[in-house]
Design a protein around this motif. Structure first.
Motif, PDB file in Angstrom:
ATOM      1  N   ARG A   6       0.790  -1.133  -0.200  1.00 28.54           N
ATOM      2  CA  ARG A   6      -0.116   0.157  -0.321  1.00 28.54           C
ATOM      3  C   ARG A   6       0.869   1.807   0.239  1.00 28.54           C
ATOM      4  O   ARG A   6      -0.101   1.950  -0.075  1.00 28.54           O
ATOM      5  CB  ARG A   6      -0.893   0.044   1.405  1.00 28.54           C
ATOM      6  CG  ARG A   6      -0.332   0.219   2.504  1.00 28.54           C
ATOM      7  CD  ARG A   6      -1.275  -0.775   3.348  1.00 28.54           C
ATOM      8  NE  ARG A   6      -2.158   1.140   3.775  1.00 28.54           N
ATOM      9  CZ  ARG A   6      -2.434   2.030   4.560  1.00 28.54           C
ATOM     10  NH1 ARG A   6      -1.131   1.891   5.803  1.00 28.54           N
ATOM     11  NH2 ARG A   6      -2.971   2.420   5.105  1.00 28.54           N
ATOM     12  N   HIS A   7       2.266   1.204   0.630  1.00 30.59           N
ATOM     13  CA  HIS A   7       3.488   2.510   0.261  1.00 30.59           C
ATOM     14  C   HIS A   7       3.476   2.376  -1.207  1.00 30.59           C
ATOM     15  O   HIS A   7       4.778   3.312  -1.192  1.00 30.59           O
ATOM     16  CB  HIS A   7       4.015   2.083   1.264  1.00 30.59           C
ATOM     17  CG  HIS A   7       3.492   2.207   2.706  1.00 30.59           C
ATOM     18  ND1 HIS A   7       2.624   2.646   3.025  1.00 30.59           N
ATOM     19  CD2 HIS A   7       3.498   0.828   3.511  1.00 30.59           C
ATOM     20  CE1 HIS A   7       1.821   2.413   4.606  1.00 30.59           C
ATOM     21  NE2 HIS A   7       2.752   1.279   5.073  1.00 30.59           N
ATOM     22  N   VAL A   8       3.541   1.182  -2.219  1.00 34.20           N
ATOM     23  CA  VAL A   8       4.212   1.394  -3.501  1.00 34.20           C
ATOM     24  C   VAL A   8       3.112   1.801  -4.643  1.00 34.20           C
ATOM     25  O   VAL A   8       2.364   1.925  -4.123  1.00 34.20           O
ATOM     26  CB  VAL A   8       4.702   0.313  -3.396  1.00 34.20           C
ATOM     27  CG1 VAL A   8       5.047   0.397  -5.140  1.00 34.20           C
ATOM     28  CG2 VAL A   8       5.614  -0.684  -2.969  1.00 34.20           C
ATOM     29  N   VAL A   9       3.538   3.466  -5.229  1.00 35.16           N
ATOM     30  CA  VAL A   9       3.554   4.235  -6.549  1.00 35.16           C
ATOM     31  C   VAL A   9       3.760   4.136  -7.754  1.00 35.16           C
ATOM     32  O   VAL A   9       4.282   3.860  -7.800  1.00 35.16           O
ATOM     33  CB  VAL A   9       3.370   5.353  -5.628  1.00 35.16           C
ATOM     34  CG1 VAL A   9       2.737   6.202  -6.948  1.00 35.16           C
ATOM     35  CG2 VAL A   9       2.114   5.837  -4.460  1.00 35.16           C
ATOM     36  N   THR A  10       3.237   3.476  -9.034  1.00 35.69           N
ATOM     37  CA  THR A  10       3.451   3.085  -9.585  1.00 35.69           C
ATOM     38  C   THR A  10       3.442   4.438 -10.540  1.00 35.69           C
ATOM     39  O   THR A  10       2.383   4.910 -10.428  1.00 35.69           O
ATOM     40  CB  THR A  10       2.275   1.814 -10.371  1.00 35.69           C
ATOM     41  OG1 THR A  10       2.430   0.814  -9.492  1.00 35.69           O
ATOM     42  CG2 THR A  10       3.762   2.792 -12.172  1.00 35.69           C
ATOM     43  N   ILE A  11       4.696   5.241 -10.727  1.00 33.94           N
ATOM     44  CA  ILE A  11       4.627   6.175 -11.880  1.00 33.94           C
ATOM     45  C   ILE A  11       5.235   5.967 -12.730  1.00 33.94           C
ATOM     46  O   ILE A  11       6.451   5.803 -13.337  1.00 33.94           O
ATOM     47  CB  ILE A  11       5.747   7.370 -10.709  1.00 33.94           C
ATOM     48  CG1 ILE A  11       4.688   7.541  -9.398  1.00 33.94           C
ATOM     49  CG2 ILE A  11       5.402   8.876 -11.351  1.00 33.94           C
ATOM     50  CD1 ILE A  11       6.124   8.360  -8.426  1.00 33.94           C
TER      51      ILE A  11
END
Length: 221
Positions: A6-11
């Motif tokens: 939940r702390h991983v963002v895909t950019i």
């Protein structure tokens, strides 16, 4: 620990795990953009929290492409409330020099005392950093051979390196011009740093999407 995914963002196709030490540094501007892993304060908590999160992600074959550590730092030479990316980092607590090792080098580990931090975000100023377990204030800066000080970056970088994941560090200067005497001496300008870190993350996102920031595939442990 909760689900680290939940702390991983895909950019722009890049999976980024954001890590911060404490919610004191996590204000409304950052909360509008990311949901970081809160590791806790100091090298031990940062290494443990980051390492456990990455191990759980690795067990699901879901490691991030990048670990991004951000928060505050102290400096008596850099601009107050200025934002700087970490160009290099040293572990100031490590001193095995009585055994013949260079100060700052971990015995039997084939790494220099000062580690370069790569990749670098184009367009953001960079500064050297010293990580350790003590608050640095006043005359204690005399012993620091770096532009700024914190308590987590080296630990986060080394934890990430165990999984071959590169690290970017971003710090806002919260203190250092005068002696620290109370908690408010550190927290007084964190709301300004929060806003500026949010803008720096927008710049980071723009660089990723434009292809002007590229990440290495793996780094050595």
């Amino acid at each position: 620990m909760d689900n680290p995914a939940r702390h991983v963002v895909t950019i722009a196709g890049v999976k980024v795990l954001f890590v911060m030490a404490t919610t004191f540094e996590y204000g409304p501007h950052l909360s509008a953009r990311i949901m970081p892993l809160i590791s806790g304060v100091g090298p031990v908590e940062a290494a443990a929290g980051t390492g456990i999160a990455l191990a759980r992600l690795a067990a699901k074959d879901d490691l991030p492409d990048l670990v991004f550590t951000l928060g505050s730092a102290g400096s008596r030479s850099l601009d107050h409330a200025g934002i700087y990316q970490v160009a290099s980092v040293a572990y100031r607590d490590m001193d095995a020099s009585p055994l013949g090792f260079e100060k700052g080098r971990t015995p039997f580990l084939d790494l220099p005392a000062v580690l370069p931090v790569e990749p670098q975000i184009p367009g953001l100023p960079a500064a050297s950093l010293s990580t350790g377990g003590a608050i640095i204030s006043g005359a204690a800066y005399d012993a620091i051979d770096a532009d700024m000080v914190d308590m987590e970056t080296y630990a986060v970088l080394r934890a990430a390196a165990q999984f071959g994941v590169p690290t970017i560090g971003l710090r806002g200067i919260s203190d250092g011009k005068s002696e620290l005497a109370r908690l408010e001496d550190w927290t007084e300008y964190l709301h300004i740093i929060d806003e500026k870190l949010g803008a720096a993350l927008d710049h980071f996102t723009e660089q990723l999407r434009a292809g002007t920031l590229t990440l290495p595939n793996r780094i050595p442990a």
